[in-house]
Enzyme design. Structure first.
Site, PDB file in Angstrom:
ATOM      1  N   GLU A  29       0.852  -1.189  -0.088  1.00 28.98           N
ATOM      2  CA  GLU A  29       0.231   0.072  -0.177  1.00 28.98           C
ATOM      3  C   GLU A  29       1.017   1.262  -0.042  1.00 28.98           C
ATOM      4  O   GLU A  29       2.130   1.087   0.286  1.00 28.98           O
ATOM      5  CB  GLU A  29      -0.782  -0.036   1.273  1.00 28.98           C
ATOM      6  CG  GLU A  29      -0.331  -0.025   2.526  1.00 28.98           C
ATOM      7  CD  GLU A  29      -0.754   0.884   3.418  1.00 28.98           C
ATOM      8  OE1 GLU A  29      -1.250   1.941   3.320  1.00 28.98           O
ATOM      9  OE2 GLU A  29      -0.896   0.349   4.642  1.00 28.98           O
ATOM     10  N   LYS A 161      -3.622  -1.343  15.305  1.00 27.91           N
ATOM     11  CA  LYS A 161      -2.865  -0.450  16.316  1.00 27.91           C
ATOM     12  C   LYS A 161      -4.063  -0.094  17.252  1.00 27.91           C
ATOM     13  O   LYS A 161      -5.421  -0.128  17.087  1.00 27.91           O
ATOM     14  CB  LYS A 161      -2.703   0.692  15.621  1.00 27.91           C
ATOM     15  CG  LYS A 161      -1.384   1.044  15.198  1.00 27.91           C
ATOM     16  CD  LYS A 161      -0.690   2.613  15.174  1.00 27.91           C
ATOM     17  CE  LYS A 161       0.601   2.640  14.909  1.00 27.91           C
ATOM     18  NZ  LYS A 161       0.798   2.911  13.481  1.00 27.91           N
TER      19      LYS A 161
END
Ligand code: PSU
Ligand code: MN
Length: 310
Positions: A29, A161
């Protein structure tokens, strides 16, 4: 590979050649480059990730949009332009058409990258952390999750995260049949740290096992992704409570500032990085390289066993 791609796709010679010959390719990405990491760490990382794949004999296919052209595979000068630019778009799946028509440039998120990679026939994708359900119950849910629900692809990450609500993120993935596999672990990794305390019900101990599970999953007719979650290497991992204070402060600031939509994740990432100092950056780079390696090995195994998603 799809026999005829729309004219706004631009594949590098290496990617196009590898796809037509069934050689291993891994998608990468680019939002992590444009919005996730500061310059020049971002460009260094992009180069390291690509090098890591070349070393394994795997062709890197970084996805990004340059002046409306959907790039699959990036040349060094394009990448540098993207890494230095400070006003480029963050492109999720729904933003791609607009960027093509308006000739915009930007980094593709996990969702945006999956959309493009799937269309050109790439089966394996390496990233750092996926987007997910945000904390606080405000309804901010990353489109990464929807895309994982409907794209047959192996996505390698270090979990998500802790800026996110990990329990809610896992619930969403379960509801939408995304197979979350712990790579040599039973515990959903929490990006900076190896364990989140959320147990997974699927585990694979080798890339062969991942590939075999993926093959059977898609043979069943399912169209959802396999999310391979790899714990961050020990040497660069951080204590969970070390980051938690920074996260809580960042989440509070974001809500006080009234941030919403696509701004939220980059804001949180940048604040957590500032508040934790260089250590979190080192961790981020370390896990991205590690994920790239695992993805490269999976792609090699796929190519070797001539695995093709129908
Ligand atoms: N998580 C990270 N680093 C990142 C991102 C997420 O630890 O760089 C990026 C990825 O590109 C991901 C995107 O797809 O943020 C999710 O953004 P949003 O929450 O706006 O969907
Ligand atoms: Mn969001």
């Amino acid at each position: 590979m799809a026999t005829k791609l729309p004219p706004f796709y631009h594949l590098t010679q290496e990617v196009s050649n590898a796809l037509s010959k069934g050689l291993p390719v891994v998608a990468l990405e680019s939002t992590v480059i444009t919005h996730g990491l500061p310059f020049p760490d971002n460009i260094q990382l992009a180069n390291d990730m690509q090098q890591e794949l070349w070393k394994l004999g795997v062709v890197p296919a970084m996805v990004a949009v340059l002046e409306g052209r959907i790039m699959v595979g990036m040349q060094a000068d394009w990448l540098e332009g993207l890494a230095k630019a400070d006003r480029v778009y963050k492109l999720s799946s729904r933003d791609l058409a607009r960027a093509v028509v308006k000739k915009q440039s930007g980094g593709t998120t996990v969702a945006g990258t999956m959309t493009v990679a799937h269309q050109v026939g790439i089966q394996v994708f390496a990233t750092g952390g996926i987007g997910g359900v945000h904390r606080g119950g405000g309804g901010d849910v990353s489109a990464d999750l929807m895309q994982l629900a409907e794209t047959p692809m192996v996505v390698v990450c270090a979990g998500a995260k802790a800026i996110l609500d990990l329990a809610a993120t896992l619930e969403y993935l379960e509801t939408h049949n995304v197979l979350v596999v712990g790579y040599q672990t039973n515990d959903f990794p929490a990006f900076y740290s190896r364990r989140s305390g959320h147990l997974l019900n699927s585990r694979a101990d080798s890339v062969e096992e991942v590939a075999e599970i993926a093959r059977v999953h898609w043979k069943m007719g399912l169209r959802s992704a396999i999310l391979v979650t790899v714990p961050i290497p020990d040497e660069v991992s951080l204590e969970e409570n070390k980051v938690e204070n920074a996260i809580q402060a960042a989440v509070k600031e974001a809500s006080q500032k009234g941030l919403h939509g696509q701004e939220v994740t980059p804001y949180l990432l940048e604040r957590v990085r500032q508040l934790t100092g260089g250590e979190s950056l080192k961790a981020n780079l370390g896990l991205l390289l590690n994920n790239t390696r695992v993805a490269g090995e999976i792609a090699r195994f796929f190519a070797h066993s001539q695995m093709h998603i129908v």
